[in-house]
Design a protein around this motif. Structure first.
Motif, PDB file in Angstrom:
ATOM      1  N   PHE A  52       0.692  -1.324   0.021  1.00  0.00           N
ATOM      2  CA  PHE A  52      -0.186   0.068   0.192  1.00  0.00           C
ATOM      3  C   PHE A  52       0.834   1.216  -0.032  1.00  0.00           C
ATOM      4  CE2 PHE A  52      -2.215   3.577   2.566  1.00  0.00           C
ATOM      5  CZ  PHE A  52      -3.369   3.540   1.601  1.00  0.00           C
ATOM      6  N   PHE A  53       2.027   1.141   0.906  1.00  0.00           N
ATOM      7  CA  PHE A  53       2.836   2.316   0.792  1.00  0.00           C
ATOM      8  C   PHE A  53       3.510   2.580  -0.436  1.00  0.00           C
ATOM      9  CE2 PHE A  53       7.476   3.784   1.352  1.00  0.00           C
ATOM     10  CZ  PHE A  53       7.188   4.891   1.878  1.00  0.00           C
ATOM     11  N   LEU A  54       3.982   1.498  -1.086  1.00  0.00           N
ATOM     12  CA  LEU A  54       4.645   1.598  -2.558  1.00  0.00           C
ATOM     13  C   LEU A  54       3.475   2.195  -3.504  1.00  0.00           C
ATOM     14  CD1 LEU A  54       6.907  -1.666  -2.442  1.00  0.00           C
ATOM     15  CD2 LEU A  54       7.532   0.608  -2.166  1.00  0.00           C
ATOM     16  N   LEU A  55       2.424   1.662  -3.310  1.00  0.00           N
ATOM     17  CA  LEU A  55       1.266   2.113  -4.326  1.00  0.00           C
ATOM     18  C   LEU A  55       1.114   3.490  -4.043  1.00  0.00           C
ATOM     19  CD1 LEU A  55      -0.602   1.427  -6.390  1.00  0.00           C
ATOM     20  CD2 LEU A  55      -2.379   0.919  -4.604  1.00  0.00           C
ATOM     21  N   VAL A  56       1.052   4.106  -2.916  1.00  0.00           N
ATOM     22  CA  VAL A  56       0.785   5.545  -2.672  1.00  0.00           C
ATOM     23  C   VAL A  56       1.987   6.290  -3.021  1.00  0.00           C
ATOM     24  CG1 VAL A  56       0.530   7.309  -0.831  1.00  0.00           C
ATOM     25  CG2 VAL A  56      -0.979   5.001  -0.533  1.00  0.00           C
ATOM     26  N   LEU A  89       1.963   9.143  -6.170  1.00  0.00           N
ATOM     27  CA  LEU A  89       2.326  10.565  -5.653  1.00  0.00           C
ATOM     28  C   LEU A  89       3.649  11.016  -6.853  1.00  0.00           C
ATOM     29  CD1 LEU A  89       2.788  10.726  -1.774  1.00  0.00           C
ATOM     30  CD2 LEU A  89       1.265  11.978  -3.273  1.00  0.00           C
ATOM     31  N   LEU A  90       4.554   9.894  -7.099  1.00  0.00           N
ATOM     32  CA  LEU A  90       5.620  10.162  -8.094  1.00  0.00           C
ATOM     33  C   LEU A  90       5.166  10.440  -9.449  1.00  0.00           C
ATOM     34  CD1 LEU A  90       8.386   7.738  -6.531  1.00  0.00           C
ATOM     35  CD2 LEU A  90       8.370  10.206  -6.750  1.00  0.00           C
ATOM     36  N   TRP A  91       4.116   9.674  -9.826  1.00  0.00           N
ATOM     37  CA  TRP A  91       3.326   9.763 -10.932  1.00  0.00           C
ATOM     38  C   TRP A  91       2.808  11.058 -10.995  1.00  0.00           C
ATOM     39  CZ3 TRP A  91      -1.546  10.607 -12.796  1.00  0.00           C
ATOM     40  CH2 TRP A  91      -1.734  10.232 -13.997  1.00  0.00           C
ATOM     41  N   GLY A  92       1.970  11.352 -10.119  1.00  0.00           N
ATOM     42  CA  GLY A  92       1.480  12.618 -10.125  1.00  0.00           C
ATOM     43  C   GLY A  92       2.446  13.996 -10.332  1.00  0.00           C
ATOM     44  N   LEU A  93       3.366  13.866  -9.700  1.00  0.00           N
ATOM     45  CA  LEU A  93       4.599  14.816  -9.577  1.00  0.00           C
ATOM     46  C   LEU A  93       5.057  14.846 -11.120  1.00  0.00           C
ATOM     47  CD1 LEU A  93       6.354  16.940  -8.181  1.00  0.00           C
ATOM     48  CD2 LEU A  93       7.710  15.068  -7.538  1.00  0.00           C
ATOM     49  N   TRP A  94       5.269  13.529 -11.348  1.00  0.00           N
ATOM     50  CA  TRP A  94       5.918  13.768 -12.755  1.00  0.00           C
ATOM     51  C   TRP A  94       5.064  14.585 -13.843  1.00  0.00           C
ATOM     52  CZ3 TRP A  94       9.952  13.279 -15.817  1.00  0.00           C
ATOM     53  CH2 TRP A  94       9.698  12.801 -17.164  1.00  0.00           C
ATOM     54  N   GLN A  95       3.712  14.052 -13.924  1.00  0.00           N
ATOM     55  CA  GLN A  95       2.652  14.683 -14.778  1.00  0.00           C
ATOM     56  C   GLN A  95       2.788  16.051 -14.419  1.00  0.00           C
ATOM     57  OE1 GLN A  95       0.867  13.287 -17.207  1.00  0.00           O
ATOM     58  NE2 GLN A  95       2.272  11.256 -16.738  1.00  0.00           N
ATOM     59  N   ALA A  96       2.759  16.537 -13.228  1.00  0.00           N
ATOM     60  CA  ALA A  96       2.732  17.936 -13.190  1.00  0.00           C
ATOM     61  C   ALA A  96       3.823  18.700 -13.370  1.00  0.00           C
ATOM     62  CB  ALA A  96       2.499  18.464 -11.338  1.00  0.00           C
ATOM     63  N   MET A  97       5.015  17.933 -13.509  1.00  0.00           N
ATOM     64  CA  MET A  97       6.301  18.627 -14.260  1.00  0.00           C
ATOM     65  C   MET A  97       6.144  18.636 -15.757  1.00  0.00           C
ATOM     66  SD  MET A  97       9.516  17.018 -11.894  1.00  0.00           S
ATOM     67  CE  MET A  97      10.599  17.653 -12.835  1.00  0.00           C
ATOM     68  N   VAL A  98       5.458  17.545 -16.071  1.00  0.00           N
ATOM     69  CA  VAL A  98       5.402  17.575 -17.583  1.00  0.00           C
ATOM     70  C   VAL A  98       4.416  18.618 -18.235  1.00  0.00           C
ATOM     71  CG1 VAL A  98       4.483  16.277 -19.690  1.00  0.00           C
ATOM     72  CG2 VAL A  98       6.023  15.126 -17.978  1.00  0.00           C
ATOM     73  N   TRP A  99       3.367  18.610 -17.394  1.00  0.00           N
ATOM     74  CA  TRP A  99       2.544  19.786 -17.657  1.00  0.00           C
ATOM     75  C   TRP A  99       2.915  21.161 -17.483  1.00  0.00           C
ATOM     76  CZ3 TRP A  99       0.509  23.604 -14.380  1.00  0.00           C
ATOM     77  CH2 TRP A  99      -0.620  24.295 -14.943  1.00  0.00           C
TER      78      TRP A  99
END
Length: 256
Positions: A19-23, A27-37
């Motif tokens: 669960f921790f790794l999933l969260v 978060l990392l995916w969201g951060l990456w998407q924010a950076m890409v955006w």
């Protein structure tokens, strides 16, 4: 602890870890998407430019056009304020510029204009720091300074020393010139030219102020040559005009 309890403990630990790794992954995916955006071209362009500071000679439109000329202005996040600052300081009348980003899409610009002190040579200006710059001179009424390249600071310095001395006696410097041989000449507002030479300059100015009021027919004085240990030589406008006529006549004869 029996085997069933150990198994449940291990499963609980593994479930928590997953669960921790999933969260963390989310978060990392969201951060990456924010950076890409954020870094995607034209996602968040600069939509507002606020100009502050006194600017009489550089217009807001000039500032705006200078900023818009930068291709990076299309992306607020990747735009570097140093780049904008350098761009603005290329404008002729801008002495200093400071730039700050303001979330979410605004640039704040503070402009300090060139503090013009005098005209310099034929087409330039010199600021109060003795630095030469080129800008539109049509709106200005300033003293005219001239001299060899690299000597603007020196000429300005001498003007600042001599103008108060002369102004105290009712005279103002209109032009101050340093010749290629480093000899000084100045022209007063009434058109009288003072030839000072290279030495004892303040003493020669003082001699002018002492002697000039006593000269008869001052309105006809063209120049005063003060390059003497004592006294001075007076050049009259009539003599100067005659000399100029003779020079023009000589040139005409040569052309004929």
């Amino acid at each position: 602890m029996n085997e069933a309890a150990v198994t449940r403990t291990r499963l609980g630990f593994l479930s928590g870890l997953l669960f921790f790794l999933l969260v963390l992954g989310v978060l990392l995916w969201g951060l990456w998407q924010a950076m890409v955006w954020a870094t995607a071209s034209n996602q968040v362009p600069v939509n507002s430019l606020i100009v502050q500071g006194e600017h009489r000679y550089v217009s807001r439109e000039e500032i705006r056009e200078s900023v818009l000329a930068l291709p990076e202005v299309g992306n607020f996040f990747t735009l570097e304020v140093d780049r904008v600052q350098q761009q603005l300081q290329r404008l002729p009348w801008v002495y200093q510029a400071s730039v700050r980003k303001q979330w979410p899409d605004t640039l704040r610009v503070y402009i300090v204009e060139q503090p013009a002190a005098a005209f310099w040579n034929e087409g330039a200006l010199v600021n109060t720091h003795g630095e030469v710059f080129e800008a539109d001179r049509r709106q200005l009424t300033l003293v005219h300074l001239s001299g060899p390249k690299g000597e603007a600071h020196k000429v300005l310095e001498e003007y600042r020393r001599w103008q108060p001395l002369l102004a105290a006696r009712g005279y103002d410097i209109n032009r101050l010139h340093l010749t290629p041989r480093f000899s000084w000449e100045l022209t007063l507002n009434d058109g009288v030219r003072l030839i000072l030479g290279r030495d004892d300059l303040e003493a020669r100015l003082q001699r002018f102020m002492n002697v000039y009021p006593g000269i008869m027919g001052r309105g006809q004085v063209a120049y005063l040559d003060l390059r003497y240990d004592t006294g001075l030589a007076v050049g009259w406008k009539q003599d100067e005009e005659t000399e100029n006529d003779q020079k023009r006549g000589t040139k005409s004869d040569r052309r004929a």
